[in-house]
Motif scaffolding. Structure first.
Motif, short mmCIF file in Angstrom:
data_model
loop_
_atom_site.label_atom_id
_atom_site.label_comp_id
_atom_site.label_asym_id
_atom_site.label_seq_id
_atom_site.Cartn_x
_atom_site.Cartn_y
_atom_site.Cartn_z
N PRO A 155 0.79 -1.24 0.00
CA PRO A 155 0.00 0.00 0.00
C PRO A 155 0.83 1.29 0.00
CG PRO A 155 -1.03 -1.60 1.43
CD PRO A 155 0.29 -2.19 0.99
N SER A 156 1.86 1.37 0.79
CA SER A 156 2.65 2.60 0.85
C SER A 156 3.55 2.76 -0.38
CB SER A 156 3.53 2.61 2.10
OG SER A 156 4.41 3.71 2.07
N CYS A 210 4.47 17.65 -0.69
CA CYS A 210 3.73 16.95 -1.73
C CYS A 210 2.24 17.11 -1.51
CB CYS A 210 4.06 15.46 -1.70
SG CYS A 210 5.78 15.07 -2.03
N VAL A 211 1.50 17.22 -2.60
CA VAL A 211 0.03 17.25 -2.57
C VAL A 211 -0.43 15.91 -3.12
CG1 VAL A 211 -2.05 18.33 -3.49
CG2 VAL A 211 -0.07 19.75 -2.90
N LEU A 212 -1.13 15.14 -2.29
CA LEU A 212 -1.60 13.82 -2.69
C LEU A 212 -3.05 13.87 -3.16
CD1 LEU A 212 -0.13 11.45 -0.01
CD2 LEU A 212 -0.35 10.89 -2.41
N THR A 213 -3.29 13.22 -4.31
CA THR A 213 -4.63 13.06 -4.86
C THR A 213 -4.75 11.63 -5.35
OG1 THR A 213 -4.01 13.64 -7.14
CG2 THR A 213 -4.63 15.46 -5.69
N ASP A 240 -7.89 4.69 1.54
CA ASP A 240 -7.76 3.87 2.74
C ASP A 240 -6.60 2.87 2.67
OD1 ASP A 240 -9.10 2.51 0.73
OD2 ASP A 240 -10.50 1.51 2.07
N GLU A 241 -5.84 2.91 1.58
CA GLU A 241 -4.68 2.04 1.46
C GLU A 241 -3.45 2.89 1.10
OE1 GLU A 241 -5.62 -1.08 -1.29
OE2 GLU A 241 -7.14 -1.95 0.02
N THR A 242 -3.24 3.17 -0.18
CA THR A 242 -2.04 3.86 -0.64
C THR A 242 -1.86 5.23 0.00
OG1 THR A 242 -2.01 2.68 -2.74
CG2 THR A 242 -0.85 4.79 -2.66
N ILE A 243 -2.89 6.05 -0.02
CA ILE A 243 -2.74 7.41 0.50
C ILE A 243 -2.51 7.41 2.00
CG2 ILE A 243 -3.90 9.64 0.78
CD1 ILE A 243 -5.13 9.12 -2.03
N LEU A 244 -3.30 6.65 2.73
CA LEU A 244 -3.13 6.56 4.19
C LEU A 244 -1.74 6.03 4.54
CD1 LEU A 244 -4.17 6.65 7.11
CD2 LEU A 244 -5.17 4.38 6.71
N ALA A 245 -1.34 4.92 3.94
CA ALA A 245 -0.05 4.31 4.27
C ALA A 245 1.12 5.22 3.90
CB ALA A 245 0.08 2.96 3.55
N ASN A 256 -10.21 11.90 8.37
CA ASN A 256 -9.92 12.40 9.72
C ASN A 256 -8.65 11.78 10.29
OD1 ASN A 256 -12.21 13.99 9.61
ND2 ASN A 256 -13.46 12.59 10.84
N VAL A 257 -8.45 10.49 10.06
CA VAL A 257 -7.21 9.84 10.52
C VAL A 257 -6.01 10.43 9.80
CG1 VAL A 257 -5.93 7.66 10.53
CG2 VAL A 257 -8.34 7.69 11.22
N ILE A 258 -6.13 10.59 8.49
CA ILE A 258 -5.03 11.16 7.70
C ILE A 258 -4.69 12.57 8.20
CG2 ILE A 258 -4.44 12.05 5.39
CD1 ILE A 258 -5.83 9.53 4.26
#
Length: 187
Positions: free
Chosen positions: A93-94, A113-116, A121-126, A164-166
């Protein structure tokens, strides 16, 4: 407070913008894929128009539900990387599961970095959590990200919970705010 005009622009990171996530009937179909894709493309157009750095992440997991040889792992046509844009394939995931990504992020001066993209719930969070522990600063465009449908419960509440977690590890902005400030928001 805005970032100094003398700073390098942030890197736009487009996570897992692959056909797999928009194909109905697939296990990992994205809930609001069309809306998120539209906002991703707006940001991508801004970054490309200003010749700012763009990075593409592509999940290449080896699993029965995610066959890397399938055409479903292809890029969404409008988001396909262009010459001069960076691409990194990651098996876990990361994005940090890619040695090339780790090497690149370790050797750049500006790690804003700006993530889109997909796989909120996998790649972006990790990636955000692992980047946080490496002192890399991320912004997430909250309306330009999307995640798969949960097995049960309210999909919008699930997405908001993940955002919210992110928010504990990254700054959350809207795509309109990023476009208005041309990406120059404080991180």
């Amino acid at each position: 407070m805005l970032v100094s005009i003398h700073d390098d622009p942030p890197i736009l990171v487009c996570a897992d913008l692959q056909v797999e996530y928009l194909t109905q009937g697939r296990r990992h179909v994205i809930l609001d894929g069309d809306a998120a894709t539209s906002r991703c493309l707006e940001l991508l157009t801004l970054w490309r128009g200003r010749l700012w750095p763009v990075m593409h992440l592509k999940r290449i997991a080896q699993a029965a539900w995610f066959n890397p040889a399938s055409r479903l792992t292809d890029w969404i046509a409008e988001a396909k990387p262009r010459p001069g844009e960076m691409t990194f394939e990651h098996p876990l995931p990361s994005a940090y599961s890619s040695p090339r990504f780790v090497d690149y992020m370790s050797n750049i001066r500006n790690t804003r970095c700006v993530l889109t993209g997909f796989s909120l719930d996998e790649t972006i969070l990790a990636t955000v959590v692992e980047g946080f522990h490496r002192s890399h600063r991320y912004q997430v465009a909250g309306d330009a990200v999307a995640c798969r449908q949960p097995n049960e419960g309210d999909p919008a509440a699930y997405k908001q919970a993940v955002v919210n977690v992110i928010g504990n590890f990254a700054t959350i902005h809207s795509s309109a705010e990023l476009i208005k400030t041309s990406g120059a928001v404080a991180v």
